[in-house]
Structures are given as structure tokens and as C-alpha cells.
Design an enzyme around this catalytic site. Structure first.
Site, short mmCIF file in Angstrom:
data_model
loop_
_atom_site.label_atom_id
_atom_site.label_comp_id
_atom_site.label_asym_id
_atom_site.label_seq_id
_atom_site.Cartn_x
_atom_site.Cartn_y
_atom_site.Cartn_z
N CYS A 1 79.08 70.38 59.88
CA CYS A 1 78.01 69.41 59.60
C CYS A 1 76.70 69.76 60.29
O CYS A 1 75.67 69.13 60.03
CB CYS A 1 78.46 68.02 60.00
SG CYS A 1 80.01 67.59 59.22
N HIS B 1 72.42 64.03 60.52
CA HIS B 1 73.58 64.24 59.65
C HIS B 1 74.15 62.87 59.29
O HIS B 1 74.35 62.02 60.18
CB HIS B 1 74.61 65.10 60.39
CG HIS B 1 75.96 65.06 59.75
ND1 HIS B 1 76.12 65.26 58.39
CD2 HIS B 1 77.19 64.83 60.26
CE1 HIS B 1 77.40 65.15 58.10
NE2 HIS B 1 78.07 64.89 59.21
N ASN C 1 79.69 61.05 53.78
CA ASN C 1 79.42 62.20 54.63
C ASN C 1 79.62 63.47 53.81
O ASN C 1 80.75 63.84 53.50
CB ASN C 1 80.38 62.15 55.83
CG ASN C 1 80.26 63.36 56.75
OD1 ASN C 1 79.62 64.36 56.41
ND2 ASN C 1 80.88 63.27 57.90
#
Ligand code: ACO
Length: 330
Positions: free
Chosen positions: A116, A257, A287
Site C-alpha cells: 500500500c 492511503h 482499500n
């Protein structure tokens, strides 16, 4: 000798979302969960996942085409393509598939794996080639298809992730619009978040074996990851701002993020950054790992929120453990 200077600027952005939406209601038909639980713990309402008709490279090509169109460039203008991903279609790398799909015949292409944090790491890697004058134009794609690697019977992880890709075009110029960056790794926390290869020894010939297993679904210690993010992300943003001789008050936007709304709220709170400066689209996309920052960035640019000259802090964090931040002027 090239006279363009030793700086860089983002001159285009684009995104591609996967072809199927998956709502919290859909998830409650798969595992024992509820819209209320997911929304209150994560802020997510839905996410998009790839069907068998789509893959990482097809998403990356679409996002790249949109970023090139915004930049007013052709695929042949690119010198380099960097793909930040942890879920390549091919373990040998998928950047080359994107290069081929775009027809960017002059561009060298390679993958960067940093989960990520991948997009921000990729941005900082791309900057090195541009600042030294080795390359003039780079396409950076952040994309992941974690739906392939989630255990769809594990409610503690399967509700969190979505698929997608985002891209930016970076161009060398005299002024440097990447004002500063910071990157960290803490391998002692590696066990918090994994998508591990599990080797299965198989006899080959007398006295020799090979280890032909497969990758196991994502495992995560959610509480540890939460603690890590809420401690390290504010710290790295303060460090990167200090390096750029700026303060949080100078920032127009912060794009973290998009792991979880609660993490973003806690980071904003610790840094005393007003909520309206914290760009969030986690409610719609979940996500999306390396795609999450460019997705949020592109959306904010196209909505007219981010304008020429705005100062933006970007921060990625995740498996490794790794965390990385950059301050850019749009
Ligand atoms: N639906 C309903 N109940 C659930 C679900 C679910 N989907 N998942 C877990 N539960 C239950 C648990 O079983 C537990 O029940 P119990 O008390 O009976 O044992 C209860 O809910 C609480 O579980 P916790 O894990 O303590 O829940 P928590 O409040 O910590 O929230 C979450 C979990 C949302 C994962 C949180 O820990 C978090 O946000 N962590 C960060 C995770 C993250 O962002 N990861 C990705 C970052 S890096 C990257 O992007 C790759």
C-alpha cells in the site's frame, strides 16, 4: 546535455475501476457481517472487484490512457513506465504488459512491490530518473487486484479490499514540484500483514526436492496495523514537511492511503488538519492498496478540488511494514 532542468511535475492523472461493485449488503450474503459493522469500523459502503474479464494490466492500461490524455501526450512520448503493485498478473512483472497494451514502444517498464506504500514509493523512484535527466517522461501506475488473494470466508479481511488502478504522468522540468519525500521500512513488523508463499516440498530425484506451493490468502493483525498506521503516518508527514520547510498549515490537501476512514480521521486529528483537507473516497472504493492514492488524487483533480499550485501531502503505509510520504505541488 538536456537543458530541461532537474525538477519534475505531475502533468496528468487517470483511473480505472474494476467492473463489479460489491456492497456491504453483498458481503453480508457471503460472511457473517453487516453494513452497520463495516461502515462504523471502516467507513466503507462498497468497493469494486474484477470479474474474470478484467485484470491488473487491463486496468493499468485504461488508467494510463486517461493520464496520458490529460497530459496531452502519446504513449510514444513515454521513456519509462513504473507499475506499483503487489498483485501482478504475472510474477515476472506486469509493467511490460501495460507497456505493450499502451503501445509505449520507447518506454522501459518495470514493477515496484511495496504493497500500500507502492504508489508513493514509485513516485519517489520515478523522481530519481527525472531529476538526473536520464528520462523526460514517466508513467507511474499504482494498481492492485487483491480480490484474487482475499480469503472470502474470512470476514476480518474480505470486507476491506477492492480492486483498481490509478496513474500519473510525470514530466521533467526546471522547477521541482516534488518538494520532499521520506520512506521507511520496519521488517520486524513483517508478520502483521502478509500474502505469503507457502512452499510444499515435492520429491524431484534422489536426494533433491523442489518447493512448489502457492500463495496463501491475506492474513492481517488488524489492531497492530491500525496502531502502526496511527503512530507512523503523522510522524512521517511531520518529517516530510520539515524537510520541505513547510508546516501542516501550508497544505491544501492530504491524501493518505485509503485503508480505513478511522485511520484517516485519527491521523488528521493528530496533525490538527481540518477534515475538509483530508481527501477520502474509501466509502466508495474500499482499500485498493497501491491504487488508493492515485484514485483519490485523480478524482479530486477531476472534481476541480485540487488546482494548479496546490500543496498536497501524500502518505502510503502497509505491508512490509513500509511507510512513505511525499509533498508535491500540483
Ligand atoms: N463483521 C462483523 N464482525 C466482525 C468483522 C466483520 N467483517 N470482522 C471482525 N469482526 C468481529 C471480530 O470477530 C470481533 O469479535 P469478537 O469481539 O467477538 O472477537 C469484533 O468484530 C472486533 O474485532 P476487532 O478485530 O477487534 O475489530 P476492530 O475494531 O479492530 O476493527 C479493523 C477491525 C477494521 C480491521 C481494524 O482493526 C482496522 O481498521 N485495522 C487496520 C486494518 C487496515 O487498515 N489494514 C490495511 C492497511 S495496509 C494495507 O492497506 C494493505
Amino acid at each position: 546535455m538536456n537543458t530541461l532542468g532537474s525538477g519534475l511535475k505531475i502533468i496528468g492523472s487517470g483511473t480505472a475501476i474494476a467492473d463489479q461493485s460489491l456492497t456491504n449488503q453483498d458481503l453480508s450474503n457471503i460472511v457473517e457481517t453487516s453494513d452497520e459493522w463495516i461502515q462504523s469500523r471502516t467507513g466503507m459502503r462498497q468497493r469494486y472487484i474484477c470479474s474474470a474479464n478484467e485484470n491488473l494490466a487491463s486496468l493499468g492500461v485504461k488508467a494510463g490512457q486517461k493520464a496520458l490524455a490529460m497530459a496531452g501526450l502519446q504513449p510514444d512520448d513515454l521513456d519509462l513506465i513504473i507499475l506499483a503493485t503487489s498483485t501482478p498478473d504475472d510474477l515476472f512483472g506486469s509493467a511490460a504488459q501495460i507497456q505493450g497494451g499502451l503501445g509505449a514502444t520507447r518506454a522501459f517498464a518495470f514493477d515496484v512491490t511495496a504493497a500500500c506504500s507502492g504508489f508513493v514509493v514509485g513516485l519517489n523512484v520515478a523522481a530519481q530518473f527525472l531529476r538526473t535527466g536520464v528520462y523526460q517522461r514517466v508513467l507511474l501506475v499504482g494498481g492492485d487486484v487483491l480480490s484474487r488473494w482475499v480469503d472470502w470466508s474470512d470476514r476480518t479481511t474480505c470486507v476491506l479490499f477492492g480492486d483498481g488502478a490509478g496513474a500519473v504522468v510525470l514530466q521533467r522540468q526546471a522547477q521541482d514540484n516534488l518538494l520532499a519525500f521520506e520512506m521507511y521500512t520496519d521488517g520486524s513488523g513483517n508478520g502483521c500483514l502478509n500474502l505469503p508463499y507457502q512452499a510444499v516440498p515435492q520429491p524431484l530425484t534422489a536426494g533433491k526436492t523442489v518447493a512448489q506451493g502457492t500463495y496463501q490468502p491475506i492474513t492481517m493483525n488488524g489492531r497492530e496495523v491500525y496502531r502502526f498506521a496511527v503512530a507512523k503516518v503523522p510522524e512521517i508527514i511531520e518529517k516530510v514537511l520539515f524537510k520541505a520547510e513547510l508546516t501542516t498549515a501550508d497544505l491544501d490537501w492530504v491524501i493518505l492511503h485509503q485503508a480505513n476512514q478511522r485511520i484517516m480521521d485519527a491521523v488528521g486529528d493528530r496533525l490538527a488538519i481540518p477534515l475538509e483537507k483530508m481527501i477520502s473516497n474509501v466509502g466508495n472504493y474500499g482499500n485498493t492498496s497501491a491504487a488508493s492514492i492515485p484514485l483519490a488524487l485523480d478524482q479530486a483533480v477531476r472534481e476541480g478540488k485540487i488546482k494548479e499550485g496546490d500543496l498536497i501531502a501524500l502518505a502510503g503505509f502497509g505491508a512490509g511494514l513500509t511507510w512513505a510520504a511525499s509533498v508535491v505541488r500540483w
